[in-house]
Design a protein around this motif. Structure first.
Motif, PDB file in Angstrom:
ATOM      1  N   LEU A   5       0.808  -1.220   0.000  1.00  0.00           N
ATOM      2  CA  LEU A   5       0.000   0.000   0.000  1.00  0.00           C
ATOM      3  C   LEU A   5       0.842   1.271   0.000  1.00  0.00           C
ATOM      4  O   LEU A   5       0.540   2.198  -0.754  1.00  0.00           O
ATOM      5  CB  LEU A   5      -0.970  -0.012   1.180  1.00  0.00           C
ATOM      6  N   PRO A   6       1.908   1.375   0.813  1.00  0.00           N
ATOM      7  CA  PRO A   6       2.727   2.597   0.720  1.00  0.00           C
ATOM      8  C   PRO A   6       3.386   2.758  -0.642  1.00  0.00           C
ATOM      9  O   PRO A   6       3.474   3.870  -1.161  1.00  0.00           O
ATOM     10  CB  PRO A   6       3.760   2.437   1.835  1.00  0.00           C
ATOM     11  N   ALA A   7       3.847   1.655  -1.247  1.00  0.00           N
ATOM     12  CA  ALA A   7       4.469   1.742  -2.571  1.00  0.00           C
ATOM     13  C   ALA A   7       3.455   2.186  -3.612  1.00  0.00           C
ATOM     14  O   ALA A   7       3.743   3.043  -4.463  1.00  0.00           O
ATOM     15  CB  ALA A   7       5.078   0.395  -2.961  1.00  0.00           C
ATOM     16  N   ALA A   8       2.256   1.604  -3.548  1.00  0.00           N
ATOM     17  CA  ALA A   8       1.217   1.979  -4.506  1.00  0.00           C
ATOM     18  C   ALA A   8       0.784   3.425  -4.307  1.00  0.00           C
ATOM     19  O   ALA A   8       0.639   4.187  -5.273  1.00  0.00           O
ATOM     20  CB  ALA A   8       0.018   1.033  -4.358  1.00  0.00           C
ATOM     21  N   PHE A   9       0.572   3.825  -3.048  1.00  0.00           N
ATOM     22  CA  PHE A   9       0.133   5.194  -2.761  1.00  0.00           C
ATOM     23  C   PHE A   9       1.163   6.209  -3.240  1.00  0.00           C
ATOM     24  O   PHE A   9       0.822   7.195  -3.903  1.00  0.00           O
ATOM     25  CB  PHE A   9      -0.105   5.347  -1.257  1.00  0.00           C
ATOM     26  N   LEU A  10       2.425   5.967  -2.932  1.00  0.00           N
ATOM     27  CA  LEU A  10       3.478   6.894  -3.342  1.00  0.00           C
ATOM     28  C   LEU A  10       3.571   6.999  -4.857  1.00  0.00           C
ATOM     29  O   LEU A  10       3.684   8.101  -5.410  1.00  0.00           O
ATOM     30  CB  LEU A  10       4.825   6.442  -2.775  1.00  0.00           C
ATOM     31  N   SER A  11       3.543   5.859  -5.545  1.00  0.00           N
ATOM     32  CA  SER A  11       3.697   5.888  -7.002  1.00  0.00           C
ATOM     33  C   SER A  11       2.528   6.606  -7.665  1.00  0.00           C
ATOM     34  O   SER A  11       2.721   7.357  -8.627  1.00  0.00           O
ATOM     35  CB  SER A  11       3.839   4.465  -7.547  1.00  0.00           C
ATOM     36  N   ILE A  12       1.324   6.386  -7.150  1.00  0.00           N
ATOM     37  CA  ILE A  12       0.143   7.049  -7.735  1.00  0.00           C
ATOM     38  C   ILE A  12       0.214   8.555  -7.500  1.00  0.00           C
ATOM     39  O   ILE A  12       0.025   9.355  -8.438  1.00  0.00           O
ATOM     40  CB  ILE A  12      -1.155   6.468  -7.135  1.00  0.00           C
ATOM     41  N   VAL A  13       0.488   8.956  -6.277  1.00  0.00           N
ATOM     42  CA  VAL A  13       0.515  10.386  -5.948  1.00  0.00           C
ATOM     43  C   VAL A  13       1.651  11.090  -6.687  1.00  0.00           C
ATOM     44  O   VAL A  13       1.450  12.159  -7.291  1.00  0.00           O
ATOM     45  CB  VAL A  13       0.655  10.581  -4.425  1.00  0.00           C
TER      46      VAL A  13
END
Length: 464
Positions: free
Chosen positions: A433-441
């Protein structure tokens, strides 16, 4: 290669065409066999993390509950597939899409149920239900969501799913959690059947043809199972106690609101949507020789959400479209949605028979480990393949580097989160989730062009 006895080339490309029953039913069963292992494995992983099965009886939950969860994985994979293929109104793509329990959710679900102070199955199933409802809502905005997730983001997310699960695969192959900390863990006796699974899977994939190549993991697990049986590692003690017929039980594990699980399931619903969009596009390209329509994408997303919500209400796990079955359509050349519907009916029938789940649960954990080592590696490889489409300029490399470093780092060292709350630990410890959130943002907020990109692309310079 398509069989001309099934229909004409035009008919085989038509999703509404129904081949002769003598051909359609075996083709439908083939779809079930190709996805069967991948469908039940996430359930066994999550149930094992919750202390169910494998000789454990934590929290009063034991073998019967593992059998029930496997039963639900079959039943609701069949129901969700039927919703997808038959359709009703705007729901369902009306394409030969096979639904099944999703690996993508596993890195989030395991921290949610493993260990003391976690959400447990009541919180997990409630989160699956609410996440499914959120998934339905995504269907109304699936177009904009698709545009916000380019290959840089989706490839990183799929890679992280694979990386997050690799440790679990090796642990299972070495004997699993019940053997950890004991002399039996990692012995040749444990690794032997797992290695047989891996070797036979590779042999089937590269040296056999047709169904046996497509279902190589299943062939490998059968071979490993036989070896484990000879070695005395298989127990049929619970099969005789399993009922012949049983109906699903609403809220079998209870109802409990846990915001960490709910947030995690809703976020993963977005990831599952992207996976479904990709599978829907691929099946139209390979099977029908055309582009997917917006109506089909929206229908597929609605069906995904409804299937997951229903599964959560009855003690099952979230589901998504299965890519291996998209490949099977490309291999057979048969685009008929009714073929897949026959397979869905077989899954539903098996889901009402607990003895089927009990037999599946006789597969030793190390045999399953050999299969998941291959499957999880393929998940990671699929992410790398998606990343090959990325234009690797300085901006995209920075986004990838920061997202991967923080996400994978938190996964490797979850104790770094010990001073955060329980909700944050459940959400962040998987690393996904942190990897996905960071990449999207970062992909949304950073400018498309930064100084030096053009120079780097022309000269092949690094990022110093």
């Amino acid at each position: 290669m398509a069989d001309s006895s099934i229909g004409t080339p035009e008919q085989l490309r038509d999703p509404d065409y129904t081949p002769p029953l003598a051909k359609a039913v075996p083709l439908g069963i083939q779809h079930v066999l190709a996805m069967f292992v991948s469908n039940v494995t996430p359930v066994i992983l999550v149930a094992g993390a919750a202390g169910i099965g494998f000789g454990s009886d934590q929290a009063g939950l034991g073998f019967p509950d593992m059998t029930y969860m496997i039963q639900m994985s079959m039943l609701f994979a069949g129901i969700a597939t039927l919703i997808q293929t038959v359709g009703y109104g705007r729901v369902g793509a009306r394409l030969p899409l096979v639904q099944g329990t999703s690996f993508a959710f596993v890195p989030v679900m395991i921290p949610a149920v493993a260990g003391a102070g976690t959400a447990g199955l009541a919180g997990l199933m409630t989160g699956v239900l609410i996440g499914g409802i959120f998934h339905i809502l995504i269907g109304f905005v699936v177009g904009p969501v698709r545009k916000a997730l380019p290959p840089l983001v989706t490839g990183l997310i799929v890679l992280m799913i694979g990386l997050a699960l690799l440790r679990v695969g090796v642990q299972y192959a070495a004997g699993g959690a019940p053997k950890m900390g004991t002399p039996a863990f990692g012995t040749l006796e444990m690794w032997g059947p797992a290695l047989v699974v891996i070797v036979v899977t590779l042999a089937a994939k590269f040296f056999l043809r047709g169904f046996f190549s497509v279902a190589a993991v299943l062939v490998g697990i059968v071979a490993g199972y036989v070896v484990a049986l000879v070695m005395g590692q298989v127990s049929f003690a619970g099969v005789g106690d399993a009922a012949l017929l049983a109906a699903p039980i609403p809220f079998k594990f209870g109802f409990e609101l846990n915001w960490a699980i709910i947030i995690g399931m809703c976020f993963m619903a977005i990831i599952s949507t992207i996976e479904t969009v990709g599978d829907t596009s691929a099946i139209c390209k390979s099977g029908a020789g055309r582009d997917v329509t917006d109506k089909e994408v929206i229908g597929a997303t609605f069906a995904n959400g409804i299937g997951s919500a229903l599964a959560g209400a009855f003690g099952g796990l979230p589901n998504t479209t299965f890519s291996q079955n998209v490949g099977l359509v490309a291999m057979t050349g048969v685009m008929s949605r009714h073929v897949v519907s026959f397979g869905a009916l077989f899954l539903i029938l098996a889901g009402f028979v607990p003895k089927v789940g009990a037999v599946v649960n006789t597969v030793p954990i190390n045999v399953l480990g050999g299969g998941v080592v291959v499957m999880f590696g393929m998940v990671a490889a699929s992410g790398i393949n998606m990343l090959s489409e990325v234009r690797w300029n300085r901006r995209n490399m920075v986004i990838f580097a920061i997202s991967l470093s923080l996400g994978f780092g938190l996964q490797l060292e979850p104790s770094a989160l010990q001073h955060t709350g329980e909700t944050a630990q459940i959400l962040l410890s998987s690393g996904l989730l942190p990897a996905a959130f960071l990449s999207i943002v970062l992909n949304l907020v950073l400018p498309e062009h930064i100084s030096g990109d053009d120079l780097d692309e022309k000269s092949g310079a690094g990022v110093d």
